[in-house]
Design a protein around this motif. Structure first.
Motif, PDB file in Angstrom:
ATOM      1  N   PHE A 168       8.006  53.482  44.351  1.00 41.72           N
ATOM      2  CA  PHE A 168       8.230  54.811  44.712  1.00 41.72           C
ATOM      3  C   PHE A 168       7.973  56.086  43.456  1.00 41.72           C
ATOM      4  N   GLY A 169       8.530  57.485  43.702  1.00 38.04           N
ATOM      5  CA  GLY A 169       8.130  58.064  42.761  1.00 38.04           C
ATOM      6  C   GLY A 169       6.888  58.263  42.190  1.00 38.04           C
ATOM      7  N   ILE A 170       6.843  57.938  40.938  1.00 39.47           N
ATOM      8  CA  ILE A 170       5.851  58.591  40.221  1.00 39.47           C
ATOM      9  C   ILE A 170       4.647  57.964  40.606  1.00 39.47           C
ATOM     10  N   ALA A 171       4.796  56.848  40.527  1.00 37.77           N
ATOM     11  CA  ALA A 171       3.687  55.283  41.226  1.00 37.77           C
ATOM     12  C   ALA A 171       3.237  55.568  42.893  1.00 37.77           C
ATOM     13  N   SER A 172       4.208  56.018  43.597  1.00 36.51           N
ATOM     14  CA  SER A 172       3.580  56.684  45.310  1.00 36.51           C
ATOM     15  C   SER A 172       2.938  57.861  44.941  1.00 36.51           C
ATOM     16  N   VAL A 173       2.774  58.660  44.072  1.00 42.05           N
ATOM     17  CA  VAL A 173       2.328  60.004  43.842  1.00 42.05           C
ATOM     18  C   VAL A 173       1.248  60.209  43.221  1.00 42.05           C
ATOM     19  N   PHE A 174       0.756  59.539  42.169  1.00 41.77           N
ATOM     20  CA  PHE A 174      -0.466  59.914  40.947  1.00 41.77           C
ATOM     21  C   PHE A 174      -1.786  58.454  41.257  1.00 41.77           C
ATOM     22  N   ASP A 175      -2.119  59.171  40.725  1.00 38.46           N
ATOM     23  CA  ASP A 175      -3.064  57.680  40.080  1.00 38.46           C
ATOM     24  C   ASP A 175      -2.943  57.015  39.417  1.00 38.46           C
ATOM     25  N   SER A 176      -3.783  56.158  38.785  1.00 35.64           N
ATOM     26  CA  SER A 176      -3.662  55.192  37.919  1.00 35.64           C
ATOM     27  C   SER A 176      -3.194  55.178  36.867  1.00 35.64           C
ATOM     28  N   SER A 177      -3.698  56.860  35.895  1.00 33.77           N
ATOM     29  CA  SER A 177      -3.001  56.550  34.947  1.00 33.77           C
ATOM     30  C   SER A 177      -1.548  56.861  34.731  1.00 33.77           C
ATOM     31  N   PHE A 178      -0.370  55.922  34.920  1.00 26.43           N
ATOM     32  CA  PHE A 178       1.240  55.950  34.872  1.00 26.43           C
ATOM     33  C   PHE A 178       1.142  54.891  34.271  1.00 26.43           C
ATOM     34  N   ALA A 179       2.948  55.125  34.068  1.00 31.09           N
ATOM     35  CA  ALA A 179       3.713  54.208  33.269  1.00 31.09           C
ATOM     36  C   ALA A 179       5.067  54.674  33.774  1.00 31.09           C
ATOM     37  N   TYR A 238      17.373  52.662  51.750  1.00 33.08           N
ATOM     38  CA  TYR A 238      15.824  52.638  50.717  1.00 33.08           C
ATOM     39  C   TYR A 238      14.847  53.447  51.498  1.00 33.08           C
ATOM     40  N   GLY A 239      14.296  52.977  52.323  1.00 29.45           N
ATOM     41  CA  GLY A 239      13.613  54.108  52.541  1.00 29.45           C
ATOM     42  C   GLY A 239      13.798  54.859  52.686  1.00 29.45           C
ATOM     43  N   LYS A 240      14.091  56.004  52.515  1.00 28.21           N
ATOM     44  CA  LYS A 240      14.807  57.478  53.274  1.00 28.21           C
ATOM     45  C   LYS A 240      14.900  57.740  52.038  1.00 28.21           C
ATOM     46  N   ALA A 241      15.658  57.378  51.141  1.00 28.01           N
ATOM     47  CA  ALA A 241      15.602  57.486  49.382  1.00 28.01           C
ATOM     48  C   ALA A 241      14.475  57.397  48.650  1.00 28.01           C
ATOM     49  N   TYR A 242      14.110  56.200  48.976  1.00 30.54           N
ATOM     50  CA  TYR A 242      12.528  56.039  48.452  1.00 30.54           C
ATOM     51  C   TYR A 242      11.893  57.211  49.024  1.00 30.54           C
ATOM     52  N   SER A 243      11.644  57.453  49.742  1.00 26.14           N
ATOM     53  CA  SER A 243      10.736  58.952  50.561  1.00 26.14           C
ATOM     54  C   SER A 243      11.393  60.428  50.139  1.00 26.14           C
ATOM     55  N   ASP A 244      12.593  60.526  49.615  1.00 21.53           N
ATOM     56  CA  ASP A 244      13.377  61.750  49.284  1.00 21.53           C
ATOM     57  C   ASP A 244      12.789  61.870  48.467  1.00 21.53           C
ATOM     58  N   VAL A 245      13.015  60.753  47.205  1.00 22.16           N
ATOM     59  CA  VAL A 245      12.527  60.478  45.912  1.00 22.16           C
ATOM     60  C   VAL A 245      10.791  61.512  45.858  1.00 22.16           C
ATOM     61  N   THR A 246       9.815  60.885  46.018  1.00 19.20           N
ATOM     62  CA  THR A 246       9.225  60.519  46.129  1.00 19.20           C
ATOM     63  C   THR A 246       8.301  62.157  46.622  1.00 19.20           C
ATOM     64  N   ARG A 247       9.249  62.501  47.296  1.00 14.38           N
ATOM     65  CA  ARG A 247       8.938  63.964  48.187  1.00 14.38           C
ATOM     66  C   ARG A 247       9.854  64.944  46.630  1.00 14.38           C
ATOM     67  N   LEU A 248      10.642  64.785  46.331  1.00 19.85           N
ATOM     68  CA  LEU A 248      11.074  65.514  45.423  1.00 19.85           C
ATOM     69  C   LEU A 248       9.644  65.663  44.106  1.00 19.85           C
ATOM     70  N   ILE A 249       9.372  64.522  43.626  1.00 19.08           N
ATOM     71  CA  ILE A 249       8.247  63.610  42.847  1.00 19.08           C
ATOM     72  C   ILE A 249       6.438  64.986  42.775  1.00 19.08           C
ATOM     73  N   ARG A 250       6.197  64.845  44.209  1.00 15.27           N
ATOM     74  CA  ARG A 250       5.646  65.982  44.347  1.00 15.27           C
ATOM     75  C   ARG A 250       5.806  67.160  44.011  1.00 15.27           C
ATOM     76  N   ALA A 251       6.391  67.855  44.457  1.00 13.16           N
ATOM     77  CA  ALA A 251       6.750  68.809  44.107  1.00 13.16           C
ATOM     78  C   ALA A 251       6.796  69.499  42.540  1.00 13.16           C
ATOM     79  N   LEU A 252       6.883  68.489  41.577  1.00 15.86           N
ATOM     80  CA  LEU A 252       6.799  69.402  40.207  1.00 15.86           C
ATOM     81  C   LEU A 252       5.881  69.602  39.468  1.00 15.86           C
ATOM     82  N   ASN A 253       5.946  69.981  38.215  1.00 19.14           N
ATOM     83  CA  ASN A 253       4.806  70.738  37.970  1.00 19.14           C
ATOM     84  C   ASN A 253       4.492  69.758  36.600  1.00 19.14           C
TER      85      ASN A 253
END
Length: 344
Positions: A168-179, A238-253
């Protein structure tokens, strides 16, 4: 803290309490801050301090014993709780936090409440202190420590050893260059220390509501550190929280980040399987958390699935799973997803 934009630009999902800190190492400044010093129970993010305490003062030539290497790798990659409990017990429990706070210059990190001394997941963490931990790892730690810890975080598995999908979050939004080092606490069937609804007065953090945290680095050379801590209303799935965190990550700079292209679509049903090809004979790659938003890049004709009142021969391709799920269980009910291209 030097900030590129105001925290009013970050929209936190309704009902969610969030602590956010995004730091661009290249520019040397924060790009987003929301409640950066608000304390949350750490859940599994505390495992960063466990591994750093274990490796502290070992020397650059130190070779990690095979048994410890195996435990530490599964703790970092798959968030294994048995490994965390082993090091919590063998390294002195809350004394670990006491040692690491001055070592890393942490300002709001604290051990678990005295009523729960063995509950490492109840340690108090903040988004800002988490950025400090990653900045130490990347900019100050001896190279063998940095390479071991960050190398394992770059190889985080899709599922934790307790079976929870930790992408979820970072891993759901960005391409593979993440930790990533994720944390979850209080959801049904999750392992480790969940929540305590008794709300002990000795605790400086909320122990009752569901917690879901996504932390790590994004971009080439770990350019940007991202730390997002969240609490969700009691009973949140869990699915709702997973989606909310991912939505928040999508809005970040997040400078240096590349978002995986596609359309976000809500899944329906429980235990929906993702398969390697668009048919039920293909291998199962994983299952979706119930009611989660997933990224779809294209759709492809395959086996007809008929589960009244829904029916479809189209399958959505999920790039983050590198697999397919029938359109019967994603979208609003039509056999084909509107606005999603056909797979070539």
């Amino acid at each position: 803290m030097k900030l590129l934009r105001s925290d009013e630009s970050v929209v936190v999902p309704v009902g969610v309490t969030a602590g956010v800190a995004v730091f661009d190492r290249q520019a040397g400044q924060f790009t987003d801050l929301v409640n950066p010093d608000l304390r949350f129970r750490s859940a599994s993010v505390v495992k960063l301090l466990l591994v750093l305490d274990f490796l502290w003062d070992r020397g650059p030539a130190y070779e990690i014993p095979a048994a410890d290497q195996a435990r530490l790798e599964v703790m970092l990659r798959s968030s294994d709780d048995d490994a965390a409990s082993y090091y919590w017990d063998h390294l002195g429990g809350s004394a670990i936090i006491g040692r690491m706070v001055p070592r890393l210059g942490l300002t709001h990190t604290a051990g678990p409440p005295p009523t729960h001394p063995g509950f490492w997941g109840y340690a108090a963490f903040t988004a800002a202190d988490t950025v400090r931990i990653y900045r130490y790892l990347l900019d100050q730690a001896p190279a063998p420590v940095r390479d071991f810890v960050m190398g394992n975080l770059h190889q985080a598995t899709r599922y934790g050893t307790d079976g929870f999908d930790q992408y979820f979050g970072i891993a759901s939004v960005f391409d593979s260059s993440f930790a990533i080092k994720q944390g979850w606490s209080g959801f049904p069937n999750s392992s480790g220390f969940g929540r305590d609804k008794s709300k002990p007065k000795e605790s400086v953090v909320d122990l009752a509501n569901e917690a879901l945290h996504t932390t790590g680095t994004v971009g080439p050379d770990d350019r940007t550190v991202v730390a997002v801590y969240t609490l969700h209303p009691d009973g949140t799935g869990y699915g709702k929280a997973y989606s909310d965190v991912t939505r928040l990550i999508r809005a970040l700079n997040v400078p240096g980040a590349v978002k995986t292209p596609g359309s976000w679509v809500t899944s329906t049903g429980s235990g929906v399987r993702v398969r390697s090809a668009p048919n039920t004979s293909a291998g199962v790659l994983g299952t979706l958390p119930s009611g989660v938003e997933v990224l779809v890049s294209c759709q492809k004709k395959g086996q007809l699935i008929d589960t009244p009142p829904r029916s479809s021969e189209w399958w959505a391709y999920l790039p983050k799973y590198d697999g397919y799920v029938t359109n019967v269980y994603v979208g609003s009910g039509g056999p084909k997803l509107p606005g999603v291209p056909d797979c070539q």
